[in-house]
Motif scaffolding. Sequence first.
Motif, PDB file in Angstrom:
ATOM      1  N   GLU A 100       0.838  -1.197   0.000  1.00 66.48           N
ATOM      2  CA  GLU A 100       0.000   0.000   0.000  1.00 66.48           C
ATOM      3  C   GLU A 100       0.875   1.250   0.000  1.00 66.48           C
ATOM      4  N   VAL A 101       0.404   2.285  -0.685  1.00 63.88           N
ATOM      5  CA  VAL A 101       1.072   3.592  -0.661  1.00 63.88           C
ATOM      6  C   VAL A 101       0.091   4.590  -0.065  1.00 63.88           C
ATOM      7  N   GLN A 102       0.509   5.226   1.044  1.00 68.72           N
ATOM      8  CA  GLN A 102      -0.375   6.125   1.785  1.00 68.72           C
ATOM      9  C   GLN A 102       0.153   7.556   1.724  1.00 68.72           C
ATOM     10  N   ARG A 103      -0.768   8.524   1.642  1.00 66.87           N
ATOM     11  CA  ARG A 103      -0.389   9.943   1.749  1.00 66.87           C
ATOM     12  C   ARG A 103      -0.303  10.319   3.228  1.00 66.87           C
ATOM     13  N   THR A 104       0.785  10.957   3.634  1.00 62.18           N
ATOM     14  CA  THR A 104       0.924  11.460   5.001  1.00 62.18           C
ATOM     15  C   THR A 104       1.451  12.885   4.957  1.00 62.18           C
ATOM     16  N   SER A 105       1.414  13.564   6.099  1.00 62.17           N
ATOM     17  CA  SER A 105       1.903  14.946   6.159  1.00 62.17           C
ATOM     18  C   SER A 105       3.403  15.039   5.893  1.00 62.17           C
ATOM     19  N   LYS A 106       4.107  13.933   6.095  1.00 64.62           N
ATOM     20  CA  LYS A 106       5.553  13.917   5.863  1.00 64.62           C
ATOM     21  C   LYS A 106       5.919  13.343   4.495  1.00 64.62           C
ATOM     22  N   GLY A 107       4.908  13.124   3.669  1.00 62.57           N
ATOM     23  CA  GLY A 107       5.159  12.553   2.359  1.00 62.57           C
ATOM     24  C   GLY A 107       4.570  11.165   2.247  1.00 62.57           C
ATOM     25  N   PRO A 108       4.715  10.537   1.080  1.00 58.07           N
ATOM     26  CA  PRO A 108       4.132   9.203   0.900  1.00 58.07           C
ATOM     27  C   PRO A 108       4.812   8.156   1.773  1.00 58.07           C
ATOM     28  N   GLN A 109       4.020   7.269   2.360  1.00 61.56           N
ATOM     29  CA  GLN A 109       4.550   6.149   3.135  1.00 61.56           C
ATOM     30  C   GLN A 109       4.229   4.865   2.386  1.00 61.56           C
ATOM     31  N   VAL A 110       5.263   4.099   2.096  1.00 59.25           N
ATOM     32  CA  VAL A 110       5.100   2.867   1.335  1.00 59.25           C
ATOM     33  C   VAL A 110       5.184   1.684   2.297  1.00 59.25           C
ATOM     34  N   VAL A 111       4.089   0.939   2.396  1.00 60.78           N
ATOM     35  CA  VAL A 111       4.050  -0.241   3.258  1.00 60.78           C
ATOM     36  C   VAL A 111       4.400  -1.461   2.412  1.00 60.78           C
ATOM     37  N   VAL A 112       5.448  -2.178   2.815  1.00 56.14           N
ATOM     38  CA  VAL A 112       5.909  -3.329   2.042  1.00 56.14           C
ATOM     39  C   VAL A 112       5.851  -4.598   2.896  1.00 56.14           C
ATOM     40  N   SER A 113       5.970  -5.738   2.231  1.00 60.45           N
ATOM     41  CA  SER A 113       5.835  -7.014   2.933  1.00 60.45           C
ATOM     42  C   SER A 113       6.799  -8.045   2.375  1.00 60.45           C
ATOM     43  N   ARG A 114       7.207  -8.956   3.271  1.00 55.10           N
ATOM     44  CA  ARG A 114       7.992 -10.129   2.864  1.00 55.10           C
ATOM     45  C   ARG A 114       7.164 -11.403   3.032  1.00 55.10           C
ATOM     46  N   THR A 115       5.952 -11.272   3.548  1.00 54.90           N
ATOM     47  CA  THR A 115       5.135 -12.451   3.845  1.00 54.90           C
ATOM     48  C   THR A 115       3.968 -12.636   2.882  1.00 54.90           C
ATOM     49  N   HIS A 116       3.649 -11.642   2.093  1.00 57.20           N
ATOM     50  CA  HIS A 116       2.496 -11.716   1.194  1.00 57.20           C
ATOM     51  C   HIS A 116       2.729 -12.752   0.097  1.00 57.20           C
ATOM     52  N   PRO A 117       1.706 -13.557  -0.248  1.00 58.02           N
ATOM     53  CA  PRO A 117       1.862 -14.533  -1.334  1.00 58.02           C
ATOM     54  C   PRO A 117       2.259 -13.887  -2.665  1.00 58.02           C
ATOM     55  N   GLY A 118       1.885 -12.611  -2.838  1.00 57.36           N
ATOM     56  CA  GLY A 118       2.239 -11.906  -4.066  1.00 57.36           C
ATOM     57  C   GLY A 118       3.740 -11.810  -4.277  1.00 57.36           C
ATOM     58  N   LEU A 119       4.517 -11.825  -3.199  1.00 58.95           N
ATOM     59  CA  LEU A 119       5.973 -11.774  -3.331  1.00 58.95           C
ATOM     60  C   LEU A 119       6.474 -13.010  -4.068  1.00 58.95           C
ATOM     61  N   VAL A 120       5.950 -14.177  -3.721  1.00 55.74           N
ATOM     62  CA  VAL A 120       6.350 -15.417  -4.387  1.00 55.74           C
ATOM     63  C   VAL A 120       5.982 -15.348  -5.868  1.00 55.74           C
ATOM     64  N   LYS A 121       4.774 -14.879  -6.159  1.00 54.49           N
ATOM     65  CA  LYS A 121       4.328 -14.775  -7.546  1.00 54.49           C
ATOM     66  C   LYS A 121       5.260 -13.879  -8.354  1.00 54.49           C
ATOM     67  N   ARG A 122       5.576 -12.712  -7.814  1.00 52.04           N
ATOM     68  CA  ARG A 122       6.432 -11.770  -8.544  1.00 52.04           C
ATOM     69  C   ARG A 122       7.849 -12.312  -8.708  1.00 52.04           C
ATOM     70  N   LEU A 123       8.350 -13.024  -7.725  1.00 48.99           N
ATOM     71  CA  LEU A 123       9.694 -13.601  -7.840  1.00 48.99           C
ATOM     72  C   LEU A 123       9.753 -14.614  -8.973  1.00 48.99           C
ATOM     73  N   PHE A 124       8.737 -15.445  -9.101  1.00 45.24           N
ATOM     74  CA  PHE A 124       8.713 -16.415 -10.196  1.00 45.24           C
ATOM     75  C   PHE A 124       8.516 -15.722 -11.540  1.00 45.24           C
ATOM     76  N   GLU A 125       7.790 -14.625 -11.556  1.00 46.91           N
ATOM     77  CA  GLU A 125       7.645 -13.863 -12.805  1.00 46.91           C
ATOM     78  C   GLU A 125       8.992 -13.320 -13.269  1.00 46.91           C
ATOM     79  N   LEU A 126       9.822 -12.924 -12.312  1.00 49.10           N
ATOM     80  CA  LEU A 126      11.164 -12.449 -12.667  1.00 49.10           C
ATOM     81  C   LEU A 126      12.040 -13.568 -13.209  1.00 49.10           C
ATOM     82  N   GLU A 127      11.851 -14.773 -12.708  1.00 48.03           N
ATOM     83  CA  GLU A 127      12.724 -15.899 -13.054  1.00 48.03           C
ATOM     84  C   GLU A 127      12.292 -16.631 -14.326  1.00 48.03           C
ATOM     85  N   SER A 128      10.985 -16.710 -14.588  1.00 48.28           N
ATOM     86  CA  SER A 128      10.482 -17.558 -15.667  1.00 48.28           C
ATOM     87  C   SER A 128      10.085 -16.748 -16.894  1.00 48.28           C
TER      88      SER A 128
END
Length: 387
Positions: free
Chosen positions: A188-216
């Motif tokens: 998720e990308v959120q607007r804050t008073s200090k600028g955009p805050q990008v929330v990232v994850s290492r546990t989301h299933p989407g990470l596995v999907k994107r990693l295989f997209e890079l490899e295959s």
Amino acid sequence: MNRDVIEAVGMLAKEKGIDKEILFGAIEEALKSAYRKNFKKSAANAQNVDVSIDRVTGGVQVFARKLVSEEVLDDSIEISVGEARDIQPNYEVGDIVKVEVTPGNFGRVAAQTAKQVIMQRIREAERGIIYDEYIEKENEILTAIVQRVEGKSVYVELGKTEGILEAQGLMPGEELSVNDRIKVYVLEVQRTSKGPQVVVSRTHPGLVKRLFELESMEIQAGIVQIKSIAREAGSRTKMAVFSIDPMIDPVGSCVGPRGTRVERVVAELKNEKIDIIKWSPDPAEFIANALNPARVLSVFIAEEQKACRVIVPDNQLSLAIGKEGQNARLAAKLTGWKIDIKSQSQAEEMFIGDPETVAYDEPPLEGMGGEVSDWAAGADDLEAPEA
């Protein structure tokens, strides 16, 4: 204000990637604020002003908006019909007239106030540009560099901005240090008073999907499709794949030559186990594949309940269920079906005295060591593992 200002705006717009009109608008707003603060005659007068900057010469004019009235009670906000028609003959009562009220000493104080507001607007514009850039990266994968660890949260550098890995986005047992390079999934990308805050994850299933997209290359080309993923981060993932080309092995495309592709993904995920299974439009076959590495004898389907009973050899029961039920749980998540697993001995006990109760109406699945068929009775008694 002069041509130097115009040149400065042009240079700043080019350097920061900000539209010149945004900068001119910021300057005009700043000068309006300065006028209100230092040259107002009344509260009403202060609120009814416009400031205009000539985009060529840099000249500044301040205009007061006045209402055309038959009887003028407050000349700071009203103008007579005669005076209005001296400016433009077709003005009528009720029209709004802009009258220039630029002060002769509209200089140093105004410029100082304007500078502060201009810098604020520039920062806001830059934040807007960064937000627009990163909002397009939601659900994508990025390379991040660990900047600092604060409590249970990890802050990472993502190029032009900072990302945060919160506790739930960290893989169990994973220890990250400053300057570590890792792959992260943008949640998720959120607007804050200090600028955009990008929330990232290492546990989301989407990470596995994107990693295989890079490899295959086959996935990148759309020949091989990732149909579903079930993941317990840091421990195990099941991924179902399908090839639109019958000549292309979807599982082999993800595993890669000598396992190189899947090995790179596993290394990025700190040795998380990955089961790559072949997706099938036949739910019975798909469920049987999903229970890999266990060998399945039969799958009995209850379509309405979206439930099934799976029969495995006695020596495969614990493998099918998995440690603490993990294999069965992930298979249920992957397929979307409730799965009840029975050993061959348990199944025989259920049908003692009526060997004809189990009817197989599907051909044996090649490589399955048994048959897969629709189970038409007793589906309401299924006990599925918790998903």
